[in-house]
Scaffold this motif. Structure first.
Motif, PDB file in Angstrom:
ATOM      1  N   ALA A 117     -36.578 101.551 -15.549  1.00 61.82           N
ATOM      2  CA  ALA A 117     -36.103 102.525 -14.558  1.00 61.82           C
ATOM      3  C   ALA A 117     -34.756 103.116 -14.948  1.00 61.82           C
ATOM      4  N   VAL A 118     -33.826 102.286 -15.390  1.00 63.46           N
ATOM      5  CA  VAL A 118     -32.494 102.770 -15.752  1.00 63.46           C
ATOM      6  C   VAL A 118     -32.559 103.634 -17.000  1.00 63.46           C
ATOM      7  N   TYR A 119     -33.258 103.151 -18.013  1.00 59.27           N
ATOM      8  CA  TYR A 119     -33.395 103.916 -19.252  1.00 59.27           C
ATOM      9  C   TYR A 119     -34.076 105.263 -18.983  1.00 59.27           C
ATOM     10  N   GLY A 120     -35.182 105.228 -18.229  1.00 63.76           N
ATOM     11  CA  GLY A 120     -35.896 106.459 -17.921  1.00 63.76           C
ATOM     12  C   GLY A 120     -35.042 107.440 -17.145  1.00 63.76           C
ATOM     13  N   ALA A 121     -34.252 106.931 -16.202  1.00 63.65           N
ATOM     14  CA  ALA A 121     -33.388 107.812 -15.417  1.00 63.65           C
ATOM     15  C   ALA A 121     -32.343 108.483 -16.294  1.00 63.65           C
ATOM     16  N   SER A 122     -31.746 107.718 -17.217  1.00 67.17           N
ATOM     17  CA  SER A 122     -30.723 108.302 -18.088  1.00 67.17           C
ATOM     18  C   SER A 122     -31.320 109.359 -19.007  1.00 67.17           C
ATOM     19  N   LYS A 123     -32.529 109.130 -19.494  1.00 69.86           N
ATOM     20  CA  LYS A 123     -33.155 110.096 -20.380  1.00 69.86           C
ATOM     21  C   LYS A 123     -33.655 111.325 -19.616  1.00 69.86           C
ATOM     22  N   ALA A 124     -34.122 111.121 -18.391  1.00 67.38           N
ATOM     23  CA  ALA A 124     -34.498 112.278 -17.566  1.00 67.38           C
ATOM     24  C   ALA A 124     -33.271 113.148 -17.307  1.00 67.38           C
ATOM     25  N   GLY A 125     -32.133 112.509 -17.040  1.00 66.61           N
ATOM     26  CA  GLY A 125     -30.905 113.256 -16.841  1.00 66.61           C
ATOM     27  C   GLY A 125     -30.506 114.031 -18.078  1.00 66.61           C
ATOM     28  N   LEU A 126     -30.670 113.428 -19.262  1.00 62.73           N
ATOM     29  CA  LEU A 126     -30.331 114.111 -20.509  1.00 62.73           C
ATOM     30  C   LEU A 126     -31.229 115.323 -20.727  1.00 62.73           C
ATOM     31  N   THR A 127     -32.522 115.156 -20.514  1.00 68.49           N
ATOM     32  CA  THR A 127     -33.450 116.277 -20.665  1.00 68.49           C
ATOM     33  C   THR A 127     -33.096 117.402 -19.700  1.00 68.49           C
ATOM     34  N   HIS A 128     -32.795 117.047 -18.469  1.00 60.50           N
ATOM     35  CA  HIS A 128     -32.479 118.053 -17.451  1.00 60.50           C
ATOM     36  C   HIS A 128     -31.165 118.765 -17.795  1.00 60.50           C
ATOM     37  N   ALA A 129     -30.186 118.010 -18.283  1.00 60.69           N
ATOM     38  CA  ALA A 129     -28.915 118.619 -18.667  1.00 60.69           C
ATOM     39  C   ALA A 129     -29.104 119.626 -19.796  1.00 60.69           C
ATOM     40  N   MET A 130     -29.946 119.308 -20.767  1.00 60.82           N
ATOM     41  CA  MET A 130     -30.183 120.236 -21.874  1.00 60.82           C
ATOM     42  C   MET A 130     -30.886 121.500 -21.387  1.00 60.82           C
ATOM     43  N   ALA A 131     -31.759 121.359 -20.372  1.00 56.70           N
ATOM     44  CA  ALA A 131     -32.404 122.540 -19.799  1.00 56.70           C
ATOM     45  C   ALA A 131     -31.359 123.440 -19.138  1.00 56.70           C
ATOM     46  N   GLY A 132     -30.414 122.831 -18.421  1.00 59.29           N
ATOM     47  CA  GLY A 132     -29.361 123.614 -17.804  1.00 59.29           C
ATOM     48  C   GLY A 132     -28.473 124.282 -18.846  1.00 59.29           C
ATOM     49  N   LEU A 133     -28.139 123.563 -19.900  1.00 59.01           N
ATOM     50  CA  LEU A 133     -27.322 124.139 -20.962  1.00 59.01           C
ATOM     51  C   LEU A 133     -28.041 125.296 -21.636  1.00 59.01           C
ATOM     52  N   ARG A 134     -29.336 125.133 -21.869  1.00 57.72           N
ATOM     53  CA  ARG A 134     -30.114 126.212 -22.493  1.00 57.72           C
ATOM     54  C   ARG A 134     -30.061 127.476 -21.633  1.00 57.72           C
ATOM     55  N   ALA A 135     -30.137 127.297 -20.316  1.00 56.56           N
ATOM     56  CA  ALA A 135     -30.051 128.451 -19.413  1.00 56.56           C
ATOM     57  C   ALA A 135     -28.673 129.097 -19.481  1.00 56.56           C
ATOM     58  N   GLU A 136     -27.633 128.273 -19.583  1.00 52.61           N
ATOM     59  CA  GLU A 136     -26.272 128.807 -19.635  1.00 52.61           C
ATOM     60  C   GLU A 136     -25.993 129.556 -20.932  1.00 52.61           C
ATOM     61  N   LEU A 137     -26.677 129.184 -22.004  1.00 52.24           N
ATOM     62  CA  LEU A 137     -26.412 129.784 -23.310  1.00 52.24           C
ATOM     63  C   LEU A 137     -27.307 130.969 -23.619  1.00 52.24           C
ATOM     64  N   ARG A 138     -28.171 131.367 -22.665  1.00 48.88           N
ATOM     65  CA  ARG A 138     -28.965 132.581 -22.888  1.00 48.88           C
ATOM     66  C   ARG A 138     -28.036 133.756 -23.182  1.00 48.88           C
ATOM     67  N   GLY A 139     -28.429 134.556 -24.147  1.00 49.00           N
ATOM     68  CA  GLY A 139     -27.614 135.704 -24.511  1.00 49.00           C
ATOM     69  C   GLY A 139     -26.556 135.405 -25.550  1.00 49.00           C
ATOM     70  N   THR A 140     -26.447 134.156 -25.985  1.00 49.70           N
ATOM     71  CA  THR A 140     -25.544 133.783 -27.077  1.00 49.70           C
ATOM     72  C   THR A 140     -26.392 133.340 -28.269  1.00 49.70           C
ATOM     73  N   PRO A 141     -25.785 133.252 -29.457  1.00 50.36           N
ATOM     74  CA  PRO A 141     -26.543 132.784 -30.629  1.00 50.36           C
ATOM     75  C   PRO A 141     -26.752 131.271 -30.663  1.00 50.36           C
ATOM     76  N   LEU A 142     -26.162 130.540 -29.734  1.00 45.49           N
ATOM     77  CA  LEU A 142     -26.299 129.086 -29.757  1.00 45.49           C
ATOM     78  C   LEU A 142     -27.683 128.659 -29.282  1.00 45.49           C
ATOM     79  N   ARG A 143     -28.142 127.548 -29.827  1.00 48.44           N
ATOM     80  CA  ARG A 143     -29.464 127.043 -29.502  1.00 48.44           C
ATOM     81  C   ARG A 143     -29.398 125.594 -29.030  1.00 48.44           C
ATOM     82  N   VAL A 144     -30.425 125.190 -28.281  1.00 49.31           N
ATOM     83  CA  VAL A 144     -30.523 123.830 -27.746  1.00 49.31           C
ATOM     84  C   VAL A 144     -31.943 123.322 -28.022  1.00 49.31           C
ATOM     85  N   THR A 145     -32.033 122.118 -28.570  1.00 49.31           N
ATOM     86  CA  THR A 145     -33.329 121.483 -28.819  1.00 49.31           C
ATOM     87  C   THR A 145     -33.348 120.116 -28.134  1.00 49.31           C
TER      88      THR A 145
END
Length: 276
Positions: free
Chosen positions: A147-175
């Protein structure tokens, strides 16, 4: 982003996946700053891959800034930050050690967010950069005992999705790499917790999952970076489940199409972030 001559800062470098990533990145011609806690293993890996050893414990508040500064002093501005450092917590939530919870969240989630925050301004000024997070299918749907490991990784995935949205229109990429079980000591430790071991065994019998070779996982991640892919999901048989879980994020990206982001607007106003 083609990786030849690019400076990659790799965390968790001496782990099973980290060592395979270091070898794969070196094979693509990347210049490597390798971060891990164990100095002897880290220096050995640096020697084998031609990288620079940057020892550090990312659960400590000052370490993200210090490892970034050391990496830049050695090899110049960082082009790719690859967050691979992570630790599992294997226990029922009712019984889990509280310090283990804190350490897992600090390493798996807080450290990547802080290190990314520190690296982004330079990337935006130079108009080049890539943030990569090695997450887990446990962040999509997890088993008892994780549960703890899964929660931390779900948070990481979600954070990268938010970062990807914030970086739209720039040359930076998120994987984001959402990986299933990898042949590693971690999987050996999971075998010591009966409910978790039984869940993995059944998923493997039903062919919902399969165990990945570390080199296979590393190659998939590195290829995704070079091809600017937003996601890499392995094993492929589990990719549809991860895609379904990510459907709300896909919908949000569609809703945001055409809406300018503050980050992109600042880059344009400053004449930055316009090169690839």
């Amino acid at each position: 982003m083609l990786l030849r001559d690019r400076h990659v800062l790799l965390t968790g470098a001496t782990g099973t996946i980290g060592s395979a990533l270091a070898a794969a990145l070196a094979g693509r011609g990347a210049r490597l700053s390798l971060v891990a806690r164990g100095e002897e293993a880290l220096h050995g890996l640096a020697h084998r891959t031609g990288g620079v050893a940057v020892p550090g414990d990312l659960t400590l508040a000052d370490t993200p800034a210090s490892v970034l500064a050391a990496a830049e002093a050695a090899l110049g501005p960082v082009d790719v930050v690859l967050h691979n450092a992570g630790v599992e917590v294997l226990d029922e939530l009712a019984d889990v050690d509280l310090e283990a919870v804190r350490q897992a969240v600090l390493l798996n989630l807080v450290a990547p967010l802080v290190l990314t925050r520190l690296a982004l301004p330079s990337m935006l000024r130079r108009g080049r950069g890539h943030v990569v997070a090695v997450s887990s299918l446990a962040g999509v749907a997890t088993f008892p005992g994780l549960a703890v490991y899964g929660a931390s990784k779900a948070g990481l995935t979600h954070a990268m999705a938010g970062l990807r949205a914030e970086l739209r229109g720039t040359p930076l990429r998120v994987t984001t790499a959402e990986l299933g079980p990898v042949d590693s000591p971690m999987m050996g430790r999971i075998g010591t917790h009966p409910p978790t071991a039984a869940a993995f065994a059944r998923a493997l019998r039903l062919h919902v999952l399969r165990t990945l070779d570390p080199e296979e996982a590393a190659s998939a991640v590195v290829t995704a970076v070079e091809r600017d892919r937003p996601h890499v999901r392995r094993p492929r048989r589990a990719a549809p489940l991860a895609a379904v879980a990510g459907a709300p994020r896909t919908l949000v990206r569609a809703v945001l199409t055409g809406i300018p982001t503050a980050t992109a607007a600042r880059a344009v106003d400053d004449g930055q972030g316009l090169r690839r």
